[in-house]
Enzyme design. Structure first.
Site, PDB file in Angstrom:
ATOM      1  N   LYS A   1     -24.243 -21.321   0.216  1.00 56.58           N
ATOM      2  CA  LYS A   1     -23.227 -20.647  -0.614  1.00 56.58           C
ATOM      3  C   LYS A   1     -22.880 -19.267  -0.054  1.00 56.58           C
ATOM      4  O   LYS A   1     -21.752 -18.803  -0.206  1.00 56.58           O
ATOM      5  CB  LYS A   1     -23.727 -20.526  -2.067  1.00 56.58           C
ATOM      6  CG  LYS A   1     -23.800 -21.868  -2.777  1.00 56.58           C
ATOM      7  CD  LYS A   1     -24.066 -21.741  -4.276  1.00 56.58           C
ATOM      8  CE  LYS A   1     -25.506 -21.449  -4.637  1.00 56.58           C
ATOM      9  NZ  LYS A   1     -26.485 -22.507  -4.359  1.00 56.58           N
TER      10      LYS A   1
ATOM     11  N   ARG B   1     -31.342 -32.037  -7.631  1.00 57.83           N
ATOM     12  CA  ARG B   1     -32.684 -31.422  -7.581  1.00 57.83           C
ATOM     13  C   ARG B   1     -33.124 -31.029  -8.976  1.00 57.83           C
ATOM     14  O   ARG B   1     -34.286 -31.198  -9.358  1.00 57.83           O
ATOM     15  CB  ARG B   1     -32.662 -30.185  -6.666  1.00 57.83           C
ATOM     16  CG  ARG B   1     -32.609 -30.536  -5.190  1.00 57.83           C
ATOM     17  CD  ARG B   1     -32.282 -29.315  -4.345  1.00 57.83           C
ATOM     18  NE  ARG B   1     -33.210 -28.237  -4.522  1.00 57.83           N
ATOM     19  CZ  ARG B   1     -32.871 -26.936  -4.572  1.00 57.83           C
ATOM     20  NH1 ARG B   1     -31.609 -26.566  -4.421  1.00 57.83           N
ATOM     21  NH2 ARG B   1     -33.784 -26.024  -4.729  1.00 57.83           N
TER      22      ARG B   1
ATOM     23  N   ASP C   1     -23.785 -28.786  -1.743  1.00 58.39           N
ATOM     24  CA  ASP C   1     -24.754 -28.043  -2.573  1.00 58.39           C
ATOM     25  C   ASP C   1     -24.517 -28.323  -4.049  1.00 58.39           C
ATOM     26  O   ASP C   1     -25.473 -28.456  -4.810  1.00 58.39           O
ATOM     27  CB  ASP C   1     -24.703 -26.534  -2.308  1.00 58.39           C
ATOM     28  CG  ASP C   1     -25.739 -25.800  -3.181  1.00 58.39           C
ATOM     29  OD1 ASP C   1     -26.933 -26.143  -3.078  1.00 58.39           O
ATOM     30  OD2 ASP C   1     -25.354 -24.926  -3.966  1.00 58.39           O
TER      31      ASP C   1
HETATM   32  N1  URA Z   1     -30.370 -20.573  -6.310  1.00 61.58           N
HETATM   33  C1  URA Z   1     -29.670 -21.457  -5.580  1.00 61.58           C
HETATM   34  O1  URA Z   1     -28.498 -21.279  -5.347  1.00 61.58           O
HETATM   35  N2  URA Z   1     -30.285 -22.542  -5.123  1.00 61.58           N
HETATM   36  C2  URA Z   1     -31.587 -22.797  -5.340  1.00 61.58           C
HETATM   37  O2  URA Z   1     -32.080 -23.797  -4.873  1.00 61.58           O
HETATM   38  C3  URA Z   1     -32.324 -21.868  -6.105  1.00 61.58           C
HETATM   39  C4  URA Z   1     -31.680 -20.750  -6.578  1.00 61.58           C
END
Ligand code: URA
Length: 447
Positions: free
Chosen positions: A192, A173, A166
């Site tokens: 997460k 992203r 992530d």
């Molecule tokens: N918060 C996150 O952790 N990821 C996202 O993609 C958007 C908000």
């Protein structure tokens, strides 16, 4: 792990053409990217294909599981208090976590949380916290656990240890216009949350002009995708869809948000940021401590009025290496921008609508967010916006401030904020703060 990918371009091609990516291939792709065996070029192509074509519920689950499995997890069994995590899907002036974590800890809960950095036009808790000199967020699972037991709350980052997939995909992203996708946000948020073993997950799914989901219907779809992941993992979650049709608090930056959080923790301020924080803290106490709603609300307010939440905040900052004096006198330690220019309304009338994303973008362009992957953020710059939908504005009257590096940058940001406002004649009803709650009841074990 242990799955080999013949040619990772096949995964991208499959998604590009709208097909379903088989589980072993998607999993191997994500794990290989986390380890650096696949580059940003292919991963960015995959993200864009997934953004445009979408991911099925099954693919979203596989992606989420691979992201969790890319690192270690934080086990919290044996912690002496009930444990809770909270996450927002991203908004403007959304500093709930900074206040929620110490309030909930002061109420007898233990908060363990992996946060994110600024994403697109939205601010990130990690960037805000790191504006406190010395504070670090790259905690190991052992450090998170120890701090949660000792202090009652810890806010940490993805790292080489914790959901590294992530950490990398999130930054990619942000840099490639592939943020606002239901499956990609759901997988990012929930990876997460699932990597940290709390008793309860509280999710704040944002809807409106400052959110990634512009309508309540889309936010409900995102909330459902997140709660399905939680339920499938055997985790308890409460999901609220809340208003982001205007900035939630007043501060849109990093150090500015910390100062606002300290003010709220010190008992000042009465706005929507305080209200939403109290709602989440109370909901946590209802579910985990069995309090009725009235008692939970009083406990949340007492955590602030007694000074316990502020003390807990100082202890959390100190435990993470930051200067705890920030809790007494924030501007004695936080960095300040050289130019602070008042923001004045250029019209008379009633504030009818706010293009909150544009205010977020103006703040990013002042340096408070990133334009390219890996850019540092400017901790000092940003915008303070005090207008609220339904307020009467007067030409020339102050509605906030711009904190900038140069006069030119301040002028440009002020113009953008004013252009982001719709001002009308008639009275306007303020939007509701909460559109609704959904519950996730666990219906399975970790898949
Ligand atoms: N918060 C996150 O952790 N990821 C996202 O993609 C958007 C908000």
């Amino acid at each position: 792990v242990g799955v080999s990918l013949r040619d990772p371009r096949d995964v991208v091609a499959r998604k590009r053409d709208g097909g379903a990516v088989p589980e072993p291939d998607l999993r191997a792709f994500v794990l290989a990217y986390a380890k650096g065996e696949i580059g940003d070029d292919l991963a960015a192509a995959f993200l864009m294909a997934a953004y445009i074509r979408g991911l099925s519920a099954e693919e979203t689950l596989v992606l989420t599981r691979a992201m969790v499995d890319s690192g270690r997890t934080v086990a919290l069994d044996g912690i002496s208090r009930p444990t809770v995590d909270k996450h927002s899907t991203g908004g403007v002036a959304d500093g709930v976590t900074l206040v929620f974590a110490p309030v909930a800890a002061a109420m007898g809960l233990a908060v363990a949380k992996l946060s994110g950095r600024g994403l697109g036009h939205t601010g990130g808790t990690l960037d805000k916290l790191e504006s406190i000199p010395g504070l670090r967020t790259d905690l190991t699972p052992e450090e998170v656990r120890r701090q949660v037991e000792a202090v009652g709350c810890a806010v940490a980052a993805q790292s080489a240890d914790l959901v590294p997939a992530d950490g990398k995909l999130y930054a990619l992203r942000d840099a490639t216009a592939t943020v606002a996708s239901v499956p990609l946000i759901a997988a990012s948020v929930m990876s997460k949350k699932l990597a940290v073993g709390t008793d309860l997950i509280l999710l704040d799914v944002k809807a409106g002009s400052g959110a990634f989901m512009k309508t309540v219907e889309d936010a409900m779809r995102l909330g459902r995708a997140c709660s399905d992941l939680a339920a499938g993992w055997g985790r308890v979650a409460r999901v609220a869809v809340t208003d982001m049709s205007q900035p939630l608090g007043e501060a849109v930056g990093n150090a500015l948000d910390v100062a606002e959080a300290v003010e709220l923790l010190s008992g000042g301020g009465q706005g929507r940021l305080r209200e939403l924080t109290l709602l989440f803290a109370a909901r946590g106490a209802e579910v985990l401590l069995g309090l009725d709603p009235g008692a939970a609300r009083s406990e949340a307010e007492a955590a602030i009025s007694s000074g316990r939440a502020l003390q807990t905040f100082a202890r959390m900052v100190e435990a993470q290496g930051g200067d705890p004096r920030v809790a007494e006198d924030p501007w004695a330690v936080l960095p300040r921008a050289p130019v602070v220019r008042p923001l004045e309304s250029d019209r008379d009338g009633v504030l009818a609508a706010v293009e909150a994303e544009e205010i977020g973008r103006a703040s990013v362009d002042l340096g408070a967010g990133r334009r390219r992957k890996g850019d540092p953020v400017d901790p000092a710059t940003g915008i303070v916006f005090r207008g609220r939908i339904g307020d009467r504005l007067e030409r020339g009257a102050p509605i906030g401030e711009v904190h900038a590096r140069t006069e030119d940058a301040a002028g440009a940001a002020a113009r953008r904020v004013l252009d982001a406002l719709t001002v009308g004649d008639g009275p306007v009803e303020p939007p509701p703060l909460v559109h609704g709650w959904m519950d996730a009841a666990p219906h399975g074990d970790r898949p």
